[in-house]
Design a protein around this motif. Structure first.
Motif, short mmCIF file in Angstrom:
data_model
loop_
_atom_site.label_atom_id
_atom_site.label_comp_id
_atom_site.label_asym_id
_atom_site.label_seq_id
_atom_site.Cartn_x
_atom_site.Cartn_y
_atom_site.Cartn_z
N ILE A 7 0.83 -1.20 0.00
CA ILE A 7 0.00 0.00 0.00
C ILE A 7 0.87 1.25 0.00
CG2 ILE A 7 -1.66 1.33 1.37
CD1 ILE A 7 -2.88 -1.37 2.21
N GLU A 8 1.95 1.25 0.76
CA GLU A 8 2.86 2.39 0.77
C GLU A 8 3.48 2.61 -0.60
OE1 GLU A 8 5.74 1.74 3.82
OE2 GLU A 8 4.31 2.10 5.44
N ARG A 9 3.82 1.52 -1.28
CA ARG A 9 4.41 1.64 -2.63
C ARG A 9 3.38 2.19 -3.61
NH1 ARG A 9 4.78 -1.30 -7.24
NH2 ARG A 9 3.60 -3.04 -6.42
N LEU A 10 2.10 1.82 -3.46
CA LEU A 10 1.06 2.34 -4.35
C LEU A 10 0.82 3.82 -4.14
CD1 LEU A 10 -1.66 -0.47 -4.34
CD2 LEU A 10 -0.08 0.13 -6.16
N LEU A 11 0.96 4.29 -2.90
CA LEU A 11 0.69 5.69 -2.60
C LEU A 11 1.83 6.61 -3.01
CD1 LEU A 11 -1.07 5.37 0.87
CD2 LEU A 11 -2.11 5.82 -1.36
N GLN A 12 2.99 6.06 -3.29
CA GLN A 12 4.13 6.86 -3.70
C GLN A 12 4.24 6.85 -5.22
OE1 GLN A 12 7.41 5.04 -1.76
NE2 GLN A 12 6.85 5.77 0.27
N ALA A 13 4.74 7.94 -5.77
CA ALA A 13 4.98 8.00 -7.21
C ALA A 13 6.13 7.05 -7.56
CB ALA A 13 5.31 9.42 -7.64
N PRO A 14 5.98 6.27 -8.61
CA PRO A 14 7.05 5.33 -8.97
C PRO A 14 8.28 6.06 -9.50
CG PRO A 14 5.36 5.32 -10.65
CD PRO A 14 4.87 6.21 -9.55
N ALA A 15 9.42 5.56 -9.16
CA ALA A 15 10.67 6.15 -9.63
C ALA A 15 11.25 5.25 -10.73
CB ALA A 15 11.66 6.27 -8.48
N GLY A 16 11.70 5.87 -11.79
CA GLY A 16 12.34 5.11 -12.85
C GLY A 16 11.34 4.39 -13.73
N GLU A 17 11.67 3.16 -14.05
CA GLU A 17 10.87 2.37 -14.97
C GLU A 17 9.58 1.89 -14.31
OE1 GLU A 17 11.53 -1.67 -17.48
OE2 GLU A 17 13.21 -0.30 -17.23
N ILE A 18 8.51 1.88 -15.07
CA ILE A 18 7.21 1.47 -14.56
C ILE A 18 7.03 -0.02 -14.83
CG2 ILE A 18 4.73 1.84 -14.70
CD1 ILE A 18 5.35 4.63 -15.80
N LYS A 19 6.61 -0.75 -13.82
CA LYS A 19 6.41 -2.19 -13.95
C LYS A 19 5.10 -2.48 -14.67
CE LYS A 19 8.85 -3.01 -9.68
NZ LYS A 19 8.73 -3.32 -8.27
N THR A 20 5.04 -3.64 -15.30
CA THR A 20 3.85 -4.05 -16.03
C THR A 20 2.65 -4.17 -15.12
OG1 THR A 20 5.26 -5.27 -17.56
CG2 THR A 20 2.92 -5.81 -17.58
N THR A 21 2.85 -4.68 -13.91
CA THR A 21 1.72 -4.80 -12.98
C THR A 21 1.18 -3.42 -12.59
OG1 THR A 21 3.28 -4.93 -11.13
CG2 THR A 21 2.46 -7.01 -12.03
N ASP A 22 2.07 -2.43 -12.47
CA ASP A 22 1.61 -1.07 -12.17
C ASP A 22 0.81 -0.49 -13.33
OD1 ASP A 22 2.84 -1.18 -9.71
OD2 ASP A 22 4.67 -0.18 -10.40
N ILE A 23 1.24 -0.77 -14.54
CA ILE A 23 0.49 -0.29 -15.72
C ILE A 23 -0.89 -0.92 -15.76
CG2 ILE A 23 0.42 -0.32 -18.25
CD1 ILE A 23 3.49 -0.09 -18.20
N LEU A 24 -0.96 -2.22 -15.54
CA LEU A 24 -2.25 -2.91 -15.54
C LEU A 24 -3.15 -2.40 -14.42
CD1 LEU A 24 -1.11 -6.56 -16.37
CD2 LEU A 24 -2.20 -4.89 -17.90
N LEU A 25 -2.56 -2.15 -13.26
CA LEU A 25 -3.33 -1.61 -12.15
C LEU A 25 -3.86 -0.22 -12.49
CD1 LEU A 25 -4.27 -1.80 -9.16
CD2 LEU A 25 -2.12 -0.67 -8.57
N ALA A 26 -3.02 0.62 -13.08
CA ALA A 26 -3.45 1.97 -13.46
C ALA A 26 -4.58 1.92 -14.48
CB ALA A 26 -2.27 2.77 -14.00
N LEU A 27 -4.47 1.04 -15.46
CA LEU A 27 -5.52 0.92 -16.47
C LEU A 27 -6.83 0.40 -15.87
CD1 LEU A 27 -3.45 -0.48 -19.47
CD2 LEU A 27 -4.49 1.79 -19.27
N ALA A 28 -6.72 -0.56 -14.96
CA ALA A 28 -7.93 -1.10 -14.31
C ALA A 28 -8.61 -0.05 -13.43
CB ALA A 28 -7.57 -2.34 -13.49
N VAL A 29 -7.81 0.68 -12.66
CA VAL A 29 -8.38 1.72 -11.80
C VAL A 29 -8.96 2.84 -12.66
CG1 VAL A 29 -7.84 3.47 -10.06
CG2 VAL A 29 -6.92 1.17 -9.84
N SER A 30 -8.32 3.15 -13.77
CA SER A 30 -8.83 4.18 -14.68
C SER A 30 -10.18 3.76 -15.27
CB SER A 30 -7.83 4.44 -15.79
OG SER A 30 -8.33 5.37 -16.71
N ALA A 31 -10.30 2.50 -15.66
CA ALA A 31 -11.58 2.01 -16.18
C ALA A 31 -12.66 2.05 -15.11
CB ALA A 31 -11.42 0.59 -16.72
N ALA A 32 -12.30 1.70 -13.87
CA ALA A 32 -13.26 1.76 -12.77
C ALA A 32 -13.67 3.20 -12.48
CB ALA A 32 -12.66 1.11 -11.51
N ALA A 33 -12.72 4.12 -12.53
CA ALA A 33 -13.03 5.53 -12.30
C ALA A 33 -13.93 6.07 -13.41
CB ALA A 33 -11.74 6.35 -12.21
N ALA A 34 -13.68 5.68 -14.65
CA ALA A 34 -14.53 6.11 -15.76
C ALA A 34 -15.94 5.54 -15.61
CB ALA A 34 -13.91 5.68 -17.09
#
Length: 159
Positions: A7-34
């Motif tokens: 949870i702490e890692r999710l609340l912080q802005a990612p540094a450097g390269e973005i992981k695939t799981t983070d991208i999938l999480l962002a897309l899923a949360v974005s779809a839920a928000a929409a």
């Protein structure tokens, strides 16, 4: 990795390269928000006769904007080129109600918050938006004028 560090890692802005799981999480949360924005639009403004049912596009706009911002956030030349290319794009469908612009902006802001992993900002955006919509509906005259609006439908015979 325990749940608290995740949870702490999710609340912080990612540094450097973005992981695939983070991208999938962002897309899923974005779809839920929409989807939540589309539900709010239907709950508060669907009964307007002049609306264009713009909420049907929210589920496409949200993840698309998130993917776009994830793709360009690591490249300044790509982002500047994209901004230049997008200046020629315009809406062909007229926006008939001012509320539609507001909801479009909420979907875009939520998508950008998801793309930049700003989960607290996303939660505050939706909480504030819901509070304003509820105030507007249940406190008459606070945000809108005291006159009611409506649509008159007049049907006449052919003669």
């Amino acid at each position: 990795m325990n749940a608290l560090s995740f949870i702490e890692r999710l609340l912080q802005a990612p540094a450097g390269e973005i992981k695939t799981t983070d991208i999938l999480l962002a897309l899923a949360v974005s779809a839920a928000a929409a989807w939540l924005a589309a539900l709010a639009y239907r709950a508060f403004y669907e009964n307007r006769a002049t609306g264009s049912q713009i909420d049907r596009s929210f589920l496409l706009i949200g993840p698309a904007v998130t993917a776009l911002f994830i793709a360009i956030q690591s490249s300044l030349p790509l982002s500047l080129g994209l901004v230049g290319a997008l200046t020629i794009v315009r809406f062909r469908t007229p926006i008939k109600e001012p509320e539609e612009i507001g909801f479009l902006m909420v979907v875009i802001a939520a998508s950008i918050a998801c793309a930049t992993f700003q989960w607290i900002l996303l939660a505050v955006l939706f909480a504030l938006g819901l509070a304003v919509l509820l105030l507007q509906r249940y406190v008459p005259g606070l945000v809108r004028s005291r006159t009611s609006d409506g649509v008159l439908l007049l049907v006449l015979d052919g003669e």
